[in-house]
Design a protein around this motif. Structure first.
Motif, short mmCIF file in Angstrom:
data_model
loop_
_atom_site.label_atom_id
_atom_site.label_comp_id
_atom_site.label_asym_id
_atom_site.label_seq_id
_atom_site.Cartn_x
_atom_site.Cartn_y
_atom_site.Cartn_z
N LYS A 271 1.38 -27.09 -9.68
CA LYS A 271 2.83 -26.86 -9.59
C LYS A 271 3.34 -27.13 -8.17
N ASN A 303 6.00 -25.57 -19.67
CA ASN A 303 7.17 -24.70 -19.57
C ASN A 303 7.74 -24.63 -18.15
N THR A 304 7.17 -25.36 -17.20
CA THR A 304 7.70 -25.40 -15.84
C THR A 304 8.71 -26.54 -15.73
N ASN A 305 9.90 -26.23 -15.23
CA ASN A 305 11.00 -27.20 -15.21
C ASN A 305 11.48 -27.49 -13.80
N LYS A 307 15.13 -28.73 -12.49
CA LYS A 307 16.51 -29.00 -12.88
C LYS A 307 16.63 -29.18 -14.39
N ALA A 308 16.07 -28.21 -15.10
CA ALA A 308 16.17 -28.14 -16.57
C ALA A 308 15.37 -29.23 -17.28
N THR A 309 14.53 -29.98 -16.55
CA THR A 309 13.67 -30.97 -17.20
C THR A 309 12.22 -30.60 -16.92
N PRO A 310 11.33 -30.68 -17.91
CA PRO A 310 9.93 -30.33 -17.69
C PRO A 310 9.26 -31.26 -16.68
N ILE A 311 8.36 -30.72 -15.89
CA ILE A 311 7.65 -31.54 -14.90
C ILE A 311 6.71 -32.54 -15.59
N GLN A 313 7.52 -34.44 -17.89
CA GLN A 313 8.29 -35.59 -18.39
C GLN A 313 8.32 -36.73 -17.37
#
Length: 507
Positions: A271, A303-305, A307-311, A313
């Motif tokens: 993370k 489940n870690t995001n 700015k509202a996007t998952p890492i 992605q």
């Protein structure tokens, strides 16, 4: 008047006889000197004569002295039987189970789940509720991992110390250590203590012994709670932060990292590299039955995001692989391997979750660097050459039940399982003979699911003499398979573990 001073006269005669023996012994011995054994015996005789003289002067007859001595011996035997020999009581109150007989002789010296839980009835009445709930979490694998178990144990100890009250005619420094020992014995009934938990317990008992007797109880408890908070902050939180900063230098942009299972430090490391350093890399999570700890790491990363996007992605590409399906094609693209640790032994061996040694050996043969992230609180001065002498045996039913399931075993508490067994046995014994034809009808309905498991190799494994299941929790990785051990003191080779142990003991 002549009969009254009989008792006082006998004791001095004994003393005179002892003195005569002292004077005559050097002359009889060939060197003219008494040996150490003879001197100890003479001192014992002198003390016995003095005590007899004092008791006789107080009006206690020799017969009463013998009775008092016998009463003292009986009290000591009772105390030994009730307080100090908890382990002997454990072996006497073992719960009979078929799994104990099915353990191979090579691992018969290791404690089973039934043997550990036999300790709970003897000391459960003096166990704090916080320890009871924590023991249940340990036994059902709600809390897994060396650091997670350590943190929860110290938090529970804080509650125990706050609620502790010193009994009369004693002090906190003397009684609290014994009170904590009972809590620790109950914790062991769920799972054996980890190396980090053992180091923390020794540290806490040492801090309790340093508290002055004159310190008030409330102040002493506040001091201990504050020291526990400092220990968690320094040895866990700050140490993890330093380890993460050092280990992040080995993760490059676009590289492929492989890890096994779940580790709190490695989770925070991945993370940190994405959230604070903005690195994008590939991650391969290798997992194994029955606990599926790698899924915990996978769920946390998903489940870690940002700015509202998952890492996962844009920054992190994750591949989830089971250990038995790990192929050479996956390892061909791997740049570095990060492994968690249960403990680091003084001879440089890594003691970690079973399967770690296999991955380290496979990566070593392909010249892939293997790094271990380990806090100094996990370091042990023990020396171990194999994973047989000391290990942890888990429940073998975890390998059989839900064998096709992709989830960790949903375990119940040991006491609940024993209660259900007893109820089932009582129902079977109380069933009347009238219900026998009904059983035949019900068995016809149950024939279909049984046909599906007819070819299962582990079906009714307890009734087969030549089949035994062994669920070992940890294995040992030799130091030649590990390139670096990343600690809060820096990245060092496994041969430097004794140096870190020396520094840890000094602090």
């Amino acid at each position: 008047m002549s009969d009254a001073p009989v008792a006082p006269i006998k004791a001095p005669e004994k003393a005179v006889a002892v003195a005569a023996n002292v004077d005559s012994a050097p002359a009889d011995s060939p060197s003219g000197k008494l040996s150490n054994k003879e001197l100890k015996e003479l001192k014992k005789q002198e003390k016995a004569a003095k005590r007899a003289a004092q008791k006789a002067a107080n009006g206690i007859t020799p017969e009463q002295q013998v009775q008092l001595a016998e009463q003292k011996m009986e009290k000591k035997k009772q105390q030994l039987a009730t307080n100090t020999n908890l382990k002997k009581q454990l072996h006497q109150t073992l719960i009979k189970d078929d799994n104990v007989k099915k353990i191979p002789s090579l691992f018969s010296h290791l404690e089973t789940r039934e043997q550990r839980n036999a300790a709970s009835p003897s000391i459960s009445h003096i166990v704090h509720p916080a320890i009871l709930s924590l023991t249940l979490k340990y036994s059902t694998y709600k809390v897994v991992g060396s650091i997670a178990r350590l943190r929860n144990m110290l938090e529970a100890f804080k509650v125990v110390i706050r609620d502790y009250k010193t009994p009369e005619n004693t002090t906190l420094t003397r009684h609290l250590t014994g009170h904590l020992s009972h809590q620790i014995e109950y914790l062991k009934s769920a799972r054996p203590l980890s190396i980090s938990m053992g180091n923390a317990i020794r540290w806490l008992k040492q801090e309790i012994s340093h508290i002055s007797i004159d310190t008030k109880e409330l102040k002493a408890k506040d001091i201990l709670v504050e020291k526990i908070d400092d220990f968690i902050k320094e040895k866990i939180d700050l140490s993890d932060r330093v380890i993460i900063e050092n280990a992040s230098q080995h993760i490059l942009e676009g590289s492929t990292i492989l890890t096994y299972g779940h580790s709190d430090v490695l989770e925070e490391l991945f993370k940190y590299c994405v959230l604070e350093q903005g690195k994008s890399f590939n991650l391969i999570i290798v997992d194994s039955r029955p606990l599926f700890e790698g899924k915990k790491l996978l769920n946390s990363l998903v489940n870690t995001n940002i700015k509202a996007t998952p890492i996962t992605q844009d920054y992190l590409k994750v591949n989830y692989v089971l250990l038995n399906s790990l192929s050479s094609t996956i390892l061909a693209d791997t740049d570095c391997v990060f492994l968690g640790a249960h403990a680091m032994l003084s001879n440089g061996h890594l003691y970690s979750r079973v399967g770690t040694g296999l991955i380290a050996m496979m990566c070593h043969t392909r010249n892939i660097p293997v790094l271990t992230c380990c806090e100094s609180v996990k370091f042990s001065d023990k020396v171990q050459l194999d994973s047989v002498t000391t290990n942890e045996l888990a429940d073998p039913e975890d390998l059989v039940e839900q064998i096709h399931s992709k989830k960790p075993p949903q375990k119940k508490s040991f006491a609940l399982e024993q209660f259900i067994k007893q109820c089932e046995d009582e129902k079977k014994s109380e069933e009347p003979t009238k219900n026998q034809p009904k059983k035949k009808q019900n068995n016809k309905k149950d024939e279909e699911p049984e046909k599906e498991d007819e070819n299962a190799p582990l079906k009714d494994w307890k009734s087969k003499e030549n089949i035994s299941l062994l669920n070992i929790m940890y294995d040992l990785t030799p130091p030649q398979y590990i390139k670096k051990v990343v600690t809060e003191l820096g990245a060092l080779p496994p041969s430097s573990v004794p140096v870190i142990l020396r520094e840890y003991k000094n602090t």
